[in-house]
Design a protein around this motif. Structure first.
Motif, PDB file in Angstrom:
ATOM      1  N   GLU A 135       0.824  -1.209   0.000  1.00 16.41           N
ATOM      2  CA  GLU A 135       0.000   0.000   0.000  1.00 16.41           C
ATOM      3  C   GLU A 135       0.863   1.265   0.000  1.00 16.41           C
ATOM      4  OE1 GLU A 135      -3.274  -0.271  -0.382  1.00 16.41           O
ATOM      5  OE2 GLU A 135      -2.941  -2.439  -0.423  1.00 16.41           O
ATOM      6  N   TYR A 136       2.048   1.197  -0.575  1.00 14.35           N
ATOM      7  CA  TYR A 136       2.949   2.347  -0.604  1.00 14.35           C
ATOM      8  C   TYR A 136       2.312   3.517  -1.361  1.00 14.35           C
ATOM      9  CZ  TYR A 136       3.884   0.759  -5.362  1.00 14.35           C
ATOM     10  OH  TYR A 136       3.739   0.384  -6.672  1.00 14.35           O
ATOM     11  N   ALA A 137       2.661   4.725  -0.933  1.00  9.87           N
ATOM     12  CA  ALA A 137       2.123   5.927  -1.575  1.00  9.87           C
ATOM     13  C   ALA A 137       2.868   6.222  -2.874  1.00  9.87           C
ATOM     14  CB  ALA A 137       2.256   7.121  -0.625  1.00  9.87           C
ATOM     15  N   PHE A 138       2.125   6.627  -3.886  1.00  8.62           N
ATOM     16  CA  PHE A 138       2.726   7.033  -5.154  1.00  8.62           C
ATOM     17  C   PHE A 138       1.819   8.071  -5.788  1.00  8.62           C
ATOM     18  CE2 PHE A 138       3.574   6.084  -9.825  1.00  8.62           C
ATOM     19  CZ  PHE A 138       4.762   6.805  -9.844  1.00  8.62           C
ATOM     20  N   PHE A 139       2.395   9.221  -6.153  1.00  9.33           N
ATOM     21  CA  PHE A 139       1.645  10.342  -6.710  1.00  9.33           C
ATOM     22  C   PHE A 139       2.203  10.680  -8.098  1.00  9.33           C
ATOM     23  CE2 PHE A 139       1.876  10.677  -2.069  1.00  9.33           C
ATOM     24  CZ  PHE A 139       0.528  10.532  -1.757  1.00  9.33           C
ATOM     25  N   PRO A 140       1.809   9.923  -9.108  1.00 11.83           N
ATOM     26  CA  PRO A 140       2.410  10.076 -10.434  1.00 11.83           C
ATOM     27  C   PRO A 140       2.218  11.441 -11.065  1.00 11.83           C
ATOM     28  CG  PRO A 140       0.460   8.672 -10.541  1.00 11.83           C
ATOM     29  CD  PRO A 140       0.778   8.879  -9.087  1.00 11.83           C
ATOM     30  N   ASP A 141       1.070  12.070 -10.804  1.00 18.08           N
ATOM     31  CA  ASP A 141       0.822  13.371 -11.437  1.00 18.08           C
ATOM     32  C   ASP A 141       1.786  14.449 -10.943  1.00 18.08           C
ATOM     33  OD1 ASP A 141      -1.205  12.358 -12.976  1.00 18.08           O
ATOM     34  OD2 ASP A 141      -2.815  13.006 -11.643  1.00 18.08           O
ATOM     35  N   ALA A 142       2.425  14.219  -9.795  1.00 18.58           N
ATOM     36  CA  ALA A 142       3.349  15.209  -9.244  1.00 18.58           C
ATOM     37  C   ALA A 142       4.701  15.195  -9.950  1.00 18.58           C
ATOM     38  CB  ALA A 142       3.559  14.949  -7.750  1.00 18.58           C
ATOM     39  N   VAL A 143       4.964  14.150 -10.727  1.00 20.74           N
ATOM     40  CA  VAL A 143       6.303  14.024 -11.330  1.00 20.74           C
ATOM     41  C   VAL A 143       6.243  13.803 -12.837  1.00 20.74           C
ATOM     42  CG1 VAL A 143       7.448  13.233  -9.237  1.00 20.74           C
ATOM     43  CG2 VAL A 143       6.317  11.554 -10.711  1.00 20.74           C
ATOM     44  N   ARG A 144       5.133  14.159 -13.444  1.00 17.85           N
ATOM     45  CA  ARG A 144       5.043  13.996 -14.893  1.00 17.85           C
ATOM     46  C   ARG A 144       6.070  14.880 -15.608  1.00 17.85           C
ATOM     47  NH1 ARG A 144       0.830  11.243 -17.100  1.00 17.85           N
ATOM     48  NH2 ARG A 144      -0.766  10.517 -15.625  1.00 17.85           N
ATOM     49  N   VAL A 145       6.550  14.403 -16.743  1.00 16.70           N
ATOM     50  CA  VAL A 145       7.515  15.140 -17.552  1.00 16.70           C
ATOM     51  C   VAL A 145       6.911  15.357 -18.935  1.00 16.70           C
ATOM     52  CG1 VAL A 145       9.508  14.234 -16.292  1.00 16.70           C
ATOM     53  CG2 VAL A 145       8.653  12.986 -18.286  1.00 16.70           C
ATOM     54  N   PRO A 146       7.421  16.340 -19.698  1.00 15.37           N
ATOM     55  CA  PRO A 146       6.851  16.598 -21.021  1.00 15.37           C
ATOM     56  C   PRO A 146       6.916  15.369 -21.922  1.00 15.37           C
ATOM     57  CG  PRO A 146       8.272  18.397 -20.350  1.00 15.37           C
ATOM     58  CD  PRO A 146       8.462  17.309 -19.344  1.00 15.37           C
ATOM     59  N   ARG A 147       5.867  15.167 -22.666  1.00 21.04           N
ATOM     60  CA  ARG A 147       5.826  14.073 -23.637  1.00 21.04           C
ATOM     61  C   ARG A 147       6.389  14.575 -24.966  1.00 21.04           C
ATOM     62  NH1 ARG A 147       3.273   9.315 -24.044  1.00 21.04           N
ATOM     63  NH2 ARG A 147       2.068   9.657 -22.134  1.00 21.04           N
ATOM     64  N   LYS A 148       7.369  13.871 -25.482  1.00 22.64           N
ATOM     65  CA  LYS A 148       7.969  14.274 -26.746  1.00 22.64           C
ATOM     66  C   LYS A 148       6.993  14.005 -27.892  1.00 22.64           C
ATOM     67  CE  LYS A 148      12.782  13.520 -25.392  1.00 22.64           C
ATOM     68  NZ  LYS A 148      14.049  12.773 -25.682  1.00 22.64           N
ATOM     69  N   VAL A 149       6.873  14.978 -28.760  1.00 22.91           N
ATOM     70  CA  VAL A 149       6.041  14.805 -29.947  1.00 22.91           C
ATOM     71  C   VAL A 149       6.867  14.046 -30.968  1.00 22.91           C
ATOM     72  CG1 VAL A 149       4.739  15.948 -31.759  1.00 22.91           C
ATOM     73  CG2 VAL A 149       4.794  16.931 -29.454  1.00 22.91           C
ATOM     74  N   SER A 150       6.557  12.765 -31.126  1.00 23.72           N
ATOM     75  CA  SER A 150       7.371  11.899 -31.976  1.00 23.72           C
ATOM     76  C   SER A 150       6.701  11.690 -33.321  1.00 23.72           C
ATOM     77  CB  SER A 150       7.579  10.558 -31.267  1.00 23.72           C
ATOM     78  OG  SER A 150       6.341   9.914 -31.070  1.00 23.72           O
ATOM     79  N   HIS A 151       6.973  10.538 -33.915  1.00 26.30           N
ATOM     80  CA  HIS A 151       6.442  10.231 -35.242  1.00 26.30           C
ATOM     81  C   HIS A 151       4.958   9.841 -35.198  1.00 26.30           C
ATOM     82  CE1 HIS A 151       7.699   6.446 -33.398  1.00 26.30           C
ATOM     83  NE2 HIS A 151       6.751   5.876 -34.099  1.00 26.30           N
ATOM     84  N   MET A 152       4.392   9.722 -33.977  1.00 30.18           N
ATOM     85  CA  MET A 152       2.992   9.337 -33.874  1.00 30.18           C
ATOM     86  C   MET A 152       2.082  10.417 -34.453  1.00 30.18           C
ATOM     87  SD  MET A 152       2.400   7.227 -30.330  1.00 30.18           S
ATOM     88  CE  MET A 152       3.186   8.356 -29.205  1.00 30.18           C
ATOM     89  N   LYS A 153       0.937   9.984 -34.909  1.00 32.46           N
ATOM     90  CA  LYS A 153      -0.048  10.892 -35.483  1.00 32.46           C
ATOM     91  C   LYS A 153      -0.599  11.816 -34.407  1.00 32.46           C
ATOM     92  CE  LYS A 153      -4.522  10.827 -37.867  1.00 32.46           C
ATOM     93  NZ  LYS A 153      -5.611   9.944 -38.378  1.00 32.46           N
ATOM     94  N   LEU A 154      -0.822  13.065 -34.749  1.00 26.12           N
ATOM     95  CA  LEU A 154      -1.384  14.051 -33.828  1.00 26.12           C
ATOM     96  C   LEU A 154      -2.816  14.373 -34.210  1.00 26.12           C
ATOM     97  CD1 LEU A 154       1.590  16.576 -33.422  1.00 26.12           C
ATOM     98  CD2 LEU A 154       0.931  14.724 -31.885  1.00 26.12           C
ATOM     99  N   GLU A 155      -3.657  14.449 -33.196  1.00 23.55           N
ATOM    100  CA  GLU A 155      -5.045  14.856 -33.404  1.00 23.55           C
ATOM    101  C   GLU A 155      -5.371  15.986 -32.435  1.00 23.55           C
ATOM    102  OE1 GLU A 155      -7.695  11.612 -32.911  1.00 23.55           O
ATOM    103  OE2 GLU A 155      -7.089  10.580 -34.751  1.00 23.55           O
TER     104      GLU A 155
END
Length: 268
Positions: A135-155
């Motif tokens: 039951e360890y604590a983890f707060f992922p939204d506090a450590v998000r980093v920018p997502r690189k805009v790669s070759h994937m399609k953008l909408e």
């Protein structure tokens, strides 16, 4: 056992650990000497890191046993080592915390420092992350980093811009909101180690960058939680915890380290 133990304490960390009540600390970060075989010097002291790896592990074991006891049920421990000790230390942590409570082997990559000519450059440390319980604590939204805009399609929609990826095998489509960023992988290449002239430098030879501790603390604690570092060194953990409005305990047997930490915290 004492009820409250915080601040900066100059003592053998085992003495302090045995005086702390059980289940009272939310995050423990340990950055012990790595058994480098080197004697480093500060302005007033000699920093001895010449113990053999097994001697260092024998030294660590009773301290980590106490760390397991004092961690809160939702708490985490991070043990920061390098290639000399990381693998046998993981086996020890598996025994103490249980393999089911192993969370991540974080690989912290950096580019500064010397380079060898008979092997690939050893340019990473290992941070072993264990929880006290599942039951360890983890707060992922506090450590998000920018997502690189790669070759994937953008909408682009009224909700924002999404990266869209289609799995060729399953046919499933995945959409990622670019502005939300992403949770970092367990290999960190975006935090550099400190160079010799960095403004953060205090004169302590093994000082770690504030960004490294900031990510660990934000990911696993909330304001008001207790963060402890039992190899306090330059005081980076305490300094970052204070800035993030966490309570802190920094312990080191070196008077010079404790002095540096207090100056950094503005309490000396």
């Amino acid at each position: 056992m004492v009820k409250d133990f915080d601040g900066v304490v100059c003592d053998d960390n085992l003495n302090v650990l045995t005086a702390i009540k059980s289940d009272s600390i939310d995050l423990i970060y340990l950055d012990p000497p790595f058994s480098t075989g080197v004697r480093r010097k500060t302005k007033t002291e000699q920093y001895d890191d010449t113990d053999k790896p097994q001697t260092r592990l024998d030294f660590l074991k009773p301290r980590i046993l106490e760390c397991q006891r004092v961690l809160s049920p939702n708490g985490s421990i991070f043990l920061h080592l390098d290639w000399r000790l990381a693998h046998p230390a993981k086996l020890m942590l598996d025994d103490i915390f249980g393999r089911s409570n192993f969370i991540n082997e974080i690989i912290w990559c950096y580019s500064l420092g010397g380079r060898g000519d008979r092997c690939f450059a050893k340019k990473h440390d290992t941070i072993l992350w264990y929880g006290k319980t599942e039951e360890y604590a983890f707060f992922p939204d506090a450590v998000r980093v920018p997502r690189k805009v790669s070759h994937m399609k953008l909408e682009t929609t009224s909700e924002g811009t999404f990266q869209v990826k289609k799995d060729r095998v399953s046919g499933k489509s995945y959409r990622y909101l670019v502005s939300k960023g992403k949770i970092p992988e367990a290999y960190w290449v975006d935090i550099e180690t400190l160079n010799r002239k960095d403004r953060q430098r205090t004169g302590w030879p093994t000082q770690k960058p504030e960004k490294l501790l900031e990510r660990l603390i934000k990911a696993t604690t909330l304001p008001g939680d207790m963060v402890a570092d039992f190899f306090g060194g330059s005081g980076t953990t305490a300094s970052v915890a204070s800035k993030l409005q966490r309570r802190y305990l920094s312990v080191d047997i070196s008077e010079r380290a404790c002095e540096i930490c207090r100056v950094r915290l503005g309490i000396l």
